[in-house]
Design a protein around this motif. Structure first.
Motif, mmCIF file in Angstrom:
data_model
loop_
_atom_site.group_PDB
_atom_site.id
_atom_site.type_symbol
_atom_site.label_atom_id
_atom_site.label_comp_id
_atom_site.label_asym_id
_atom_site.label_seq_id
_atom_site.Cartn_x
_atom_site.Cartn_y
_atom_site.Cartn_z
ATOM 1 N N UNK A 272 0.928 -1.229 0.156
ATOM 2 C CA UNK A 272 0.082 -0.092 0.164
ATOM 3 C C UNK A 272 0.883 1.234 -0.079
ATOM 4 N N UNK A 273 0.228 2.188 -0.705
ATOM 5 C CA UNK A 273 1.033 3.600 -0.647
ATOM 6 C C UNK A 273 -0.033 4.685 -0.349
ATOM 7 N N UNK A 274 0.238 5.545 0.777
ATOM 8 C CA UNK A 274 -0.602 6.605 1.183
ATOM 9 C C UNK A 274 0.005 7.723 0.790
ATOM 10 N N UNK A 275 -0.827 8.677 0.038
ATOM 11 C CA UNK A 275 -0.265 9.931 -0.228
ATOM 12 C C UNK A 275 -1.015 11.079 0.637
ATOM 13 N N UNK A 276 -0.152 11.978 1.266
ATOM 14 C CA UNK A 276 -0.814 13.030 1.953
ATOM 15 C C UNK A 276 0.137 14.244 1.916
ATOM 16 N N UNK A 277 -0.637 15.273 2.157
ATOM 17 C CA UNK A 277 0.001 16.527 2.254
ATOM 18 C C UNK A 277 -0.991 17.516 1.255
ATOM 19 N N UNK A 278 -0.406 18.517 0.663
ATOM 20 C CA UNK A 278 -1.187 19.713 -0.012
ATOM 21 C C UNK A 278 -1.423 19.183 -1.492
ATOM 22 N N UNK A 279 -2.105 18.244 -1.823
ATOM 23 C CA UNK A 279 -2.446 17.767 -3.038
ATOM 24 C C UNK A 279 -3.905 18.268 -3.754
ATOM 25 N N UNK A 280 -3.668 18.707 -4.856
ATOM 26 C CA UNK A 280 -4.858 19.100 -5.442
ATOM 27 C C UNK A 280 -5.444 17.963 -6.147
ATOM 28 N N UNK B 63 -5.836 1.740 -7.319
ATOM 29 C CA UNK B 63 -5.918 2.915 -6.463
ATOM 30 C C UNK B 63 -7.227 3.266 -6.196
ATOM 31 N N UNK B 64 -7.109 4.083 -5.051
ATOM 32 C CA UNK B 64 -8.516 4.613 -4.655
ATOM 33 C C UNK B 64 -8.128 6.042 -4.534
ATOM 34 N N UNK B 65 -8.758 6.839 -5.458
ATOM 35 C CA UNK B 65 -8.663 8.293 -5.794
ATOM 36 C C UNK B 65 -8.922 9.150 -4.551
ATOM 37 N N UNK B 66 -10.330 8.608 -4.166
ATOM 38 C CA UNK B 66 -10.879 9.346 -2.962
ATOM 39 C C UNK B 66 -9.937 9.299 -1.595
ATOM 40 N N UNK B 67 -9.200 8.127 -1.552
ATOM 41 C CA UNK B 67 -8.378 7.885 -0.401
ATOM 42 C C UNK B 67 -6.850 8.294 -0.624
ATOM 43 N N UNK B 68 -6.625 8.548 -1.894
ATOM 44 C CA UNK B 68 -5.244 8.778 -2.378
ATOM 45 C C UNK B 68 -4.345 7.749 -1.807
ATOM 46 N N UNK B 69 -4.801 6.461 -2.268
ATOM 47 C CA UNK B 69 -3.917 5.170 -1.659
ATOM 48 C C UNK B 69 -3.749 4.597 -3.307
ATOM 49 N N UNK B 70 -2.584 3.924 -3.172
ATOM 50 C CA UNK B 70 -2.332 3.144 -4.166
ATOM 51 C C UNK B 70 -1.879 1.638 -3.583
ATOM 52 N N UNK B 71 -2.112 0.712 -4.464
ATOM 53 C CA UNK B 71 -2.006 -0.672 -4.087
ATOM 54 C C UNK B 71 -1.170 -1.425 -4.854
ATOM 55 N N UNK B 72 -0.362 -2.471 -4.524
ATOM 56 C CA UNK B 72 0.119 -3.553 -5.643
ATOM 57 C C UNK B 72 -0.176 -4.941 -4.924
ATOM 58 N N UNK B 73 -0.903 -5.667 -5.546
ATOM 59 C CA UNK B 73 -1.526 -7.014 -5.168
ATOM 60 C C UNK B 73 -0.401 -7.872 -5.978
ATOM 61 N N UNK B 74 0.550 -8.651 -5.230
ATOM 62 C CA UNK B 74 1.680 -9.419 -5.766
ATOM 63 C C UNK B 74 1.283 -10.891 -5.318
ATOM 64 N N UNK B 75 1.123 -11.648 -6.465
ATOM 65 C CA UNK B 75 0.877 -13.057 -6.064
ATOM 66 C C UNK B 75 1.922 -13.925 -6.837
ATOM 67 N N UNK B 76 2.051 -15.329 -6.479
ATOM 68 C CA UNK B 76 3.164 -16.036 -7.224
ATOM 69 C C UNK B 76 4.480 -15.493 -7.226
ATOM 70 N N UNK B 77 4.861 -15.099 -6.070
ATOM 71 C CA UNK B 77 6.152 -14.325 -6.107
ATOM 72 C C UNK B 77 7.263 -15.356 -6.198
ATOM 73 N N UNK B 78 8.410 -14.576 -6.859
ATOM 74 C CA UNK B 78 9.489 -15.490 -7.078
ATOM 75 C C UNK B 78 10.531 -14.749 -6.473
ATOM 76 N N UNK B 79 11.744 -15.511 -5.954
ATOM 77 C CA UNK B 79 13.016 -14.940 -5.453
ATOM 78 C C UNK B 79 13.602 -13.637 -6.205
ATOM 79 N N UNK B 80 13.302 -13.863 -7.628
ATOM 80 C CA UNK B 80 13.716 -12.556 -8.272
ATOM 81 C C UNK B 80 13.078 -11.205 -8.071
#
Length: 121
Positions: free
Chosen positions: A21-29, A71-88
């Motif tokens: 997850x990534x949360x954005x905050x601050x003086x964003x327009x 992403x959730x624009x209203x919450x200013x959130x970004x997500x990355x769902x990672x499945x089948x992860x590999x060592x690389x």
């Protein structure tokens, strides 16, 4: 000021899943495109996935079919769902956003501090 804060990294076995997850905050327009990048030890930072404000996504070939960006624009959130992860996939994952700040005539790119993802074999 604009801050991007990532969370959700950790240690997982190969084949497992993680959700960043990534949360954005601050003086964003408004926030235009957002994305995830990663940097493995001794390697250059590389694009993982990007997403426009309208929801159009783009992926690196190495993660297509395994990772999903959203992403959730209203919450200013970004997500990355990672499945089948590999060592690389082991790397520090960074959030990036093209942000138009309040009162500014142009947007700027901002980076988070990164979150470590480690995939064991």
């Amino acid at each position: 000021q604009v801050q991007l804060v990532e969370s959700g990294g950790g240690l997982v076995q190969a084949g497992g899943s993680l959700r960043l997850s990534c949360a954005a905050s601050g003086s964003t327009s408004s926030i235009n495109s957002m994305g995830w990048y990663r940097q493995a030890p001794g390697k250059q930072r590389e694009l993982v996935a990007t997403i426009t404000s309208g929801g159009s996504a783009n992926y690196a070939d190495s993660v297509k079919g395994r990772f999903t960006i959203s992403r959730d624009n209203a919450k200013e959130m970004l997500y990355l769902q990672m499945n089948s992860l590999k060592p690389e996939d082991t790397a520090v994952y960074y959030c990036n956003a093209d942000v138009l700040r309040l009162g500014m005539p142009y947007s700027l790119f901002y980076w988070g501090q990164g979150t470590q993802v480690t995939v064991s074999a």
